[in-house]
Design a protein around this motif. Structure first.
Motif, PDB file in Angstrom:
ATOM      1  N   GLN A 195       5.423 -32.965 152.779  1.00  0.00           N
ATOM      2  CA  GLN A 195       3.931 -33.559 152.433  1.00  0.00           C
ATOM      3  C   GLN A 195       2.881 -33.731 153.346  1.00  0.00           C
ATOM      4  N   ARG A 196       3.559 -33.975 154.846  1.00  0.00           N
ATOM      5  CA  ARG A 196       2.687 -34.010 155.731  1.00  0.00           C
ATOM      6  C   ARG A 196       2.226 -32.718 156.350  1.00  0.00           C
ATOM      7  N   ILE A 197       2.944 -31.697 156.180  1.00  0.00           N
ATOM      8  CA  ILE A 197       2.473 -30.193 156.623  1.00  0.00           C
ATOM      9  C   ILE A 197       1.357 -29.818 155.374  1.00  0.00           C
ATOM     10  N   LEU A 198       1.527 -30.206 154.189  1.00  0.00           N
ATOM     11  CA  LEU A 198       0.724 -29.921 153.330  1.00  0.00           C
ATOM     12  C   LEU A 198      -0.589 -30.458 153.439  1.00  0.00           C
ATOM     13  N   GLN A 199      -0.551 -31.955 153.645  1.00  0.00           N
ATOM     14  CA  GLN A 199      -1.837 -32.810 154.199  1.00  0.00           C
ATOM     15  C   GLN A 199      -2.385 -32.084 155.447  1.00  0.00           C
ATOM     16  N   LEU A 200      -1.788 -31.717 156.501  1.00  0.00           N
ATOM     17  CA  LEU A 200      -2.267 -31.027 157.444  1.00  0.00           C
ATOM     18  C   LEU A 200      -2.929 -29.836 157.334  1.00  0.00           C
ATOM     19  N   THR A 201      -2.322 -28.711 156.421  1.00  0.00           N
ATOM     20  CA  THR A 201      -2.665 -27.787 156.145  1.00  0.00           C
ATOM     21  C   THR A 201      -4.079 -27.632 155.355  1.00  0.00           C
ATOM     22  N   ALA A 202      -4.285 -28.561 154.239  1.00  0.00           N
ATOM     23  CA  ALA A 202      -5.233 -28.699 153.584  1.00  0.00           C
ATOM     24  C   ALA A 202      -6.381 -28.941 154.527  1.00  0.00           C
ATOM     25  N   LYS A 203      -6.472 -29.900 155.512  1.00  0.00           N
ATOM     26  CA  LYS A 203      -7.300 -30.347 156.212  1.00  0.00           C
ATOM     27  C   LYS A 203      -7.816 -29.346 157.106  1.00  0.00           C
ATOM     28  N   LEU A 204      -6.764 -28.663 157.708  1.00  0.00           N
ATOM     29  CA  LEU A 204      -7.016 -27.449 158.649  1.00  0.00           C
ATOM     30  C   LEU A 204      -8.012 -26.435 157.908  1.00  0.00           C
ATOM     31  N   MET A 205      -7.791 -26.258 156.560  1.00  0.00           N
ATOM     32  CA  MET A 205      -8.405 -25.243 155.780  1.00  0.00           C
ATOM     33  C   MET A 205      -9.786 -25.604 155.338  1.00  0.00           C
ATOM     34  N   GLU A 206     -10.232 -26.550 155.651  1.00  0.00           N
ATOM     35  CA  GLU A 206     -11.453 -27.108 155.564  1.00  0.00           C
ATOM     36  C   GLU A 206     -12.345 -26.903 156.676  1.00  0.00           C
ATOM     37  N   GLY A 207     -11.916 -26.640 157.737  1.00  0.00           N
ATOM     38  CA  GLY A 207     -12.681 -26.222 159.075  1.00  0.00           C
ATOM     39  C   GLY A 207     -12.158 -24.944 159.655  1.00  0.00           C
ATOM     40  N   HIS A 208     -11.270 -24.140 159.144  1.00  0.00           N
ATOM     41  CA  HIS A 208     -10.876 -23.011 159.835  1.00  0.00           C
ATOM     42  C   HIS A 208     -10.818 -21.793 158.720  1.00  0.00           C
ATOM     43  N   GLU A 209     -10.852 -20.785 159.482  1.00  0.00           N
ATOM     44  CA  GLU A 209     -10.555 -19.268 158.338  1.00  0.00           C
ATOM     45  C   GLU A 209      -9.054 -19.771 158.144  1.00  0.00           C
ATOM     46  N   LEU A 210      -8.828 -18.753 157.315  1.00  0.00           N
ATOM     47  CA  LEU A 210      -7.159 -18.734 156.711  1.00  0.00           C
ATOM     48  C   LEU A 210      -6.398 -18.160 158.010  1.00  0.00           C
ATOM     49  N   LYS A 211      -6.912 -17.137 158.675  1.00  0.00           N
ATOM     50  CA  LYS A 211      -5.899 -16.743 159.776  1.00  0.00           C
ATOM     51  C   LYS A 211      -5.723 -17.530 160.842  1.00  0.00           C
ATOM     52  N   VAL A 212      -7.095 -18.394 161.187  1.00  0.00           N
ATOM     53  CA  VAL A 212      -6.825 -19.505 162.272  1.00  0.00           C
ATOM     54  C   VAL A 212      -5.901 -20.281 161.817  1.00  0.00           C
ATOM     55  N   VAL A 213      -5.748 -20.859 160.623  1.00  0.00           N
ATOM     56  CA  VAL A 213      -4.917 -21.754 160.052  1.00  0.00           C
ATOM     57  C   VAL A 213      -3.356 -21.400 160.250  1.00  0.00           C
ATOM     58  N   CYS A 214      -3.175 -19.884 159.874  1.00  0.00           N
ATOM     59  CA  CYS A 214      -1.790 -19.532 160.060  1.00  0.00           C
ATOM     60  C   CYS A 214      -1.322 -19.345 161.475  1.00  0.00           C
ATOM     61  N   GLU A 215      -2.114 -19.151 162.476  1.00  0.00           N
ATOM     62  CA  GLU A 215      -2.007 -19.361 163.826  1.00  0.00           C
ATOM     63  C   GLU A 215      -1.843 -20.830 164.407  1.00  0.00           C
ATOM     64  N   LYS A 216      -2.335 -21.829 163.943  1.00  0.00           N
ATOM     65  CA  LYS A 216      -2.162 -22.951 164.380  1.00  0.00           C
ATOM     66  C   LYS A 216      -0.934 -23.665 163.857  1.00  0.00           C
ATOM     67  N   LEU A 217      -0.384 -22.935 162.575  1.00  0.00           N
ATOM     68  CA  LEU A 217       0.732 -23.653 162.036  1.00  0.00           C
ATOM     69  C   LEU A 217       2.093 -22.912 162.514  1.00  0.00           C
ATOM     70  N   LYS A 218       2.069 -21.944 163.392  1.00  0.00           N
ATOM     71  CA  LYS A 218       3.068 -21.134 163.997  1.00  0.00           C
ATOM     72  C   LYS A 218       3.968 -22.092 164.766  1.00  0.00           C
ATOM     73  N   PRO A 219       3.638 -23.039 165.609  1.00  0.00           N
ATOM     74  CA  PRO A 219       4.419 -23.979 166.144  1.00  0.00           C
ATOM     75  C   PRO A 219       5.383 -24.832 165.343  1.00  0.00           C
ATOM     76  N   ILE A 220       4.702 -25.201 164.160  1.00  0.00           N
ATOM     77  CA  ILE A 220       5.537 -26.025 163.146  1.00  0.00           C
ATOM     78  C   ILE A 220       6.605 -25.136 162.308  1.00  0.00           C
ATOM     79  N   GLN A 221       6.035 -23.971 162.156  1.00  0.00           N
ATOM     80  CA  GLN A 221       6.841 -22.959 161.340  1.00  0.00           C
ATOM     81  C   GLN A 221       8.126 -22.756 162.100  1.00  0.00           C
ATOM     82  N   LYS A 222       8.098 -22.863 163.617  1.00  0.00           N
ATOM     83  CA  LYS A 222       9.499 -22.532 164.268  1.00  0.00           C
ATOM     84  C   LYS A 222      10.456 -23.984 164.012  1.00  0.00           C
ATOM     85  N   ASN A 223       9.909 -24.951 164.105  1.00  0.00           N
ATOM     86  CA  ASN A 223      10.562 -26.117 163.838  1.00  0.00           C
ATOM     87  C   ASN A 223      11.057 -26.463 162.331  1.00  0.00           C
ATOM     88  N   PHE A 224      10.211 -25.911 161.487  1.00  0.00           N
ATOM     89  CA  PHE A 224      10.605 -26.189 159.965  1.00  0.00           C
ATOM     90  C   PHE A 224      10.439 -24.737 159.271  1.00  0.00           C
TER      91      PHE A 224
END
Length: 472
Positions: free
Chosen positions: A354-383
């Motif tokens: 749920q937290r990742i969903l909220q964070l992702t939605a907020k990121l998408m409001e201010g960043h392009e999709l590729k940037v969002v993917c890049e910013k989520l990589k550290p979280i993806q390693k842990n989850f």
């Protein structure tokens, strides 16, 4: 510390009968002196000189002259910039008045001892000429000498060349044979003996040599005896080579006698001393913030030390991660990525999702999709099994395939990114104008955006396309 936790220190003072308001942009401590650099509301720059916490003099200056007392203090003193959390303790909150220039030395004679006046005069070389400063100094020196007080005459000007090169000429007066025994006293006596005989010189001498252990200890003793506790703390923070748990504890005990715990945590954090490692009370403070719902403020206090927090803070970090809003996470994303790495992994995966969903939605409001993917990589390693991150990665692939805009639009809709979804469905509608599916989705997206007329128009087009399909 984050700027959110420290506010500019305001100051008001009267100069030539005009009230001036400004902010303290820099302050320097130099033994008994404090210099405050002020930026006024109309972008003037003032320098105020304090002696033993009392305003002595000040005026507007375009620049600090090299070799002046101000130059010495701002280069060799203990410097506090405008965000230093101890500034509000040092800067008076009441309106001040700069003494009139033509009455200043009369004011000094009424309020300070004759041995202090030459020292104070040396600090004023940016505002007075050498001739103006020399007269009151000479009067004191020759007064002592005429009365046979050679020791006090020597003391009155002994410091001047150290404080202001422009007054170095006074040191020539001390070269005569009649002062040799007093000169020998300063070069051969112990520091404690000098402090007992000439406390003014001893304090400045110790300050200028504060990196030396013996001088540091003597200066610390002088400050504590004078109950100048803020300066004791600044002296300690100025030299961290002896940073130990014992020294942090003793300074904390001293600080908490006159500073709230919150301010002391700010001071330590500003000095890059980890309060959560050294000060047990710091955890109580963070828990108190969280108890009253101030999770964002608690996060801001913890952020500077997020990579070196003790293990007992992990539960607090997890609770903060759950409670703060997604927009706050986005505005502090780098810190939250580090926070995420600190959070224990045995937590409920559904809550994390749920937290990742909220964070992702907020990121998408201010960043392009590729940037969002890049910013989520550290979280993806842990989850690595996050459904949300899997969707984002799929979307990045679909972005390169114009034949699959319908799928991409559905993903954008899942994240409530309706404008991007509309673009995808428009693309699909233009590629397949007879297909009612993208038209139906356009109607839904406009409905979600509250654009009723547009939603109704596309609903009519959708109905017409469906009717055409049924009739062949």
């Amino acid at each position: 510390m984050k700027n959110e936790l420290t506010m500019p220190t305001k100051i008001s003072f009267k100069s030539n009968r005009v009230m001036v308001n400004g902010e303290v942009v820099r302050t320097a401590i130099f033994a008994r002196f404090m210099v405050a650099e002020i930026q006024t509301e109309v972008n003037e720059k003032y320098y105020l000189i304090f002696y033993k916490n009392a305003l002595i003099y000040g005026d507007e200056l375009d620049k600090v002259q090299k070799g002046s007392f101000l130059d010495k203090v701002l280069n060799e003193g203990i410097i506090l910039n405008q965000k230093h959390p101890l500034l509000p303790v040092l800067i008076p909150t009441t309106a001040l008045t700069i003494p009139a220039k033509n009455k200043l030395f009369n004011h000094l004679q009424r309020n300070y001892s004759p041995l202090e006046i030459p020292c104070i005069a040396a600090a004023l070389d940016s505002f007075f000429s050498t001739e103006q400063l020399s007269k009151p100094i000479e009067n004191i020196f020759f007064h002592y000498r005429r009365n046979g007080s050679f020791s006090k005459a020597y003391q009155s000007i002994h410091l001047l060349s150290d404080l202001s090169p422009s007054l170095e000429k006074f040191s020539d007066l001390l070269h005569s044979r009649e002062y040799s025994s007093y000169s020998n006293f300063y070069t051969t006596s112990s520091l404690s003996a000098i402090e007992k005989k000439d406390p003014l010189f001893a304090e400045f001498h110790c300050f200028m040599n504060r990196k030396n252990s013996e001088h540091y200890q003597m200066l610390q003793k002088i400050l504590i005896n004078g109950e100048r506790y803020a300066e004791v703390l600044l002296l300690w923070m100025d030299d961290k080579k002896n940073l130990t748990s014992e020294s942090v504890k003793s300074q904390t005990d001293l600080a908490l006698k006159y500073l709230p715990l919150e301010n002391w945590i700010q001071v330590l954090s500003y000095a890059k001393i980890n309060p959560y490692k050294w000060v047990p009370e710091a955890r109580t403070f963070i828990e108190g913030l969280m108890r009253v719902g101030q999770y964002e403020k608690a996060a801001e206090y913890l952020f500077p030390f997020i990579e070196e927090l003790p293990a007992e803070y992990h539960l607090l970090l997890n609770e903060i991660w759950k409670q703060v809003g997604a927009d706050f996470v986005v505005s502090h994303l780098d810190e939250f990525l580090l926070l995420h790495q600190q959070v224990a992994q045995e937590n409920d995966p559904r809550q994390f999702e749920q937290r990742i969903l909220q964070l992702t939605a907020k990121l998408m409001e201010g960043h392009e999709l590729k940037v969002v993917c890049e910013k989520l990589k550290p979280i993806q390693k842990n989850f690595p099994h996050s459904i949300t991150i899997r969707k984002i990665n799929e979307m990045a692939v679909l972005l390169e395939n114009p034949d699959r805009m319908m799928e991409l639009g559905q993903f954008y809709a899942d994240f409530h990114q309706y404008d991007q979804a509309i673009e995808c469905f428009f693309w699909e509608m233009e590629l397949n104008p007879a297909d009612p599916a993208p038209v139906r989705q356009l109607s839904k997206m406009y409905q979600q955006k509250g654009m009723v007329n547009e939603a109704s128009a596309y609903q009519q087009i959708y109905s017409q396309l469906r009717s055409d399909q049924e009739t062949g």
